[in-house]
Design a protein around this motif. Sequence first.
Motif, short mmCIF file in Angstrom:
data_model
loop_
_atom_site.label_atom_id
_atom_site.label_comp_id
_atom_site.label_asym_id
_atom_site.label_seq_id
_atom_site.Cartn_x
_atom_site.Cartn_y
_atom_site.Cartn_z
N MET A 209 32.60 72.47 44.97
CA MET A 209 31.33 71.80 45.28
C MET A 209 31.54 70.31 45.14
SD MET A 209 28.39 74.16 43.51
CE MET A 209 28.33 75.93 43.85
N THR A 210 30.99 69.57 46.10
CA THR A 210 31.12 68.12 46.07
C THR A 210 29.73 67.50 46.05
OG1 THR A 210 31.16 67.99 48.48
CG2 THR A 210 33.29 68.19 47.35
N PHE A 211 29.65 66.25 45.59
CA PHE A 211 28.37 65.54 45.50
C PHE A 211 28.40 64.31 46.40
CE2 PHE A 211 28.37 68.14 41.76
CZ PHE A 211 27.04 68.47 41.56
N ALA A 212 27.27 64.01 47.00
CA ALA A 212 27.13 62.82 47.84
C ALA A 212 25.75 62.22 47.61
CB ALA A 212 27.32 63.18 49.32
N VAL A 213 25.60 60.97 47.98
CA VAL A 213 24.34 60.25 47.76
C VAL A 213 23.77 59.78 49.11
CG1 VAL A 213 23.24 58.26 46.67
CG2 VAL A 213 25.04 59.52 45.47
N ASP A 214 22.48 60.01 49.33
CA ASP A 214 21.79 59.53 50.54
C ASP A 214 20.42 59.01 50.10
OD1 ASP A 214 20.72 58.97 52.97
OD2 ASP A 214 20.74 61.02 53.75
N PRO A 215 20.26 57.68 49.96
CA PRO A 215 18.97 57.13 49.49
C PRO A 215 17.80 57.46 50.42
CG PRO A 215 20.74 55.50 49.33
CD PRO A 215 21.28 56.64 50.11
N ALA A 216 18.10 57.78 51.68
CA ALA A 216 17.01 58.11 52.60
C ALA A 216 16.26 59.36 52.18
CB ALA A 216 17.56 58.30 54.02
N LEU A 217 16.84 60.16 51.31
CA LEU A 217 16.15 61.37 50.83
C LEU A 217 14.97 61.01 49.94
CD1 LEU A 217 19.15 63.73 49.96
CD2 LEU A 217 17.88 63.55 52.10
N ILE A 218 14.94 59.80 49.43
CA ILE A 218 13.87 59.27 48.56
C ILE A 218 13.94 59.93 47.19
CG2 ILE A 218 11.40 58.91 48.26
CD1 ILE A 218 11.09 59.07 51.28
N ALA A 219 13.83 61.24 47.17
CA ALA A 219 13.95 61.99 45.92
C ALA A 219 14.32 63.43 46.27
CB ALA A 219 12.67 61.94 45.11
N GLY A 220 14.88 64.15 45.29
CA GLY A 220 15.25 65.52 45.55
C GLY A 220 16.69 65.65 45.97
N ALA A 221 17.00 66.79 46.63
CA ALA A 221 18.39 67.05 47.00
C ALA A 221 18.44 67.94 48.22
CB ALA A 221 19.13 67.71 45.83
N GLU A 222 19.64 68.04 48.81
CA GLU A 222 19.92 68.92 49.94
C GLU A 222 21.23 69.63 49.68
OE1 GLU A 222 17.72 66.43 53.57
OE2 GLU A 222 19.92 66.64 53.52
#
Length: 252
Positions: A209-222
């Motif tokens: 499992m890998t982690f990535a960051v996307d500020p456009a999500l505002i909050a939460g996860a995908e």
Amino acid sequence: MMHLDWWTIGLQTINFGILVWLLYRFLYKPVLTMIDARKAEVRRQFDTVRDFEAKANAELAAVEAERAGIAAEREAALKAAAAQAQEMAEARRAQAERDAQALMDSTRKTLASERESALDEARRLALDLGADLAQRLLAEVPMQYRAEAWIERIEQHLKAMPQAERDALVRQLADGKPLTIVTACALPPATADQWNARLRQSLGVAGAMTFAVDPALIAGAELHFPTAILRFSWQSALAATRTEVGSHGGPR
């Protein structure tokens, strides 16, 4: 005693007879003939006058009949013209009423559309303002609490999924294919390790499992599977809300 001279009487008688014959022959008979001719001429002229009068009466009757016909035609034409004018006036009035009704309907639709557009814009502004305010408030919440709320939501969703759908997602991770966890901001290492362990347990997998960051999500996860994405972010929630708002503002 009176003496009568018979020869004188005889001669006078003969003279009188001759005078009468001459008068009859040369005066009375021509006068009678002239009188008869005059009578005939007068009778002919009278007949001519009577024929002319009869013809004149006939022509006068024809003129009167024609005049009556013209008057009747004139009256009929006037009635027809009046009826046509009335019909045209009613048609114009009906058309004016239809045009006015169409204008009113168009105006109502335009006002309704403008009102819906204004409401939609107000909803969007309220939505954006609410999202911005919520994001600011959320930023004041410690990351560990935010992360805990997100992972619990993901676990609940995975637990509630039909077994067939969950197995289909798990099969995508076969042969070492990774699951990418995208968050709005970077998770602390300890929190990331905790997510890793809890998601492995929820999915029943041991793959990477890998982690990535996307500020456009505002909050939460995908959760990004090789061919599918599970969205638990505010971005997806806001997009769904905006879509719903747009559908409410559509044509009615």
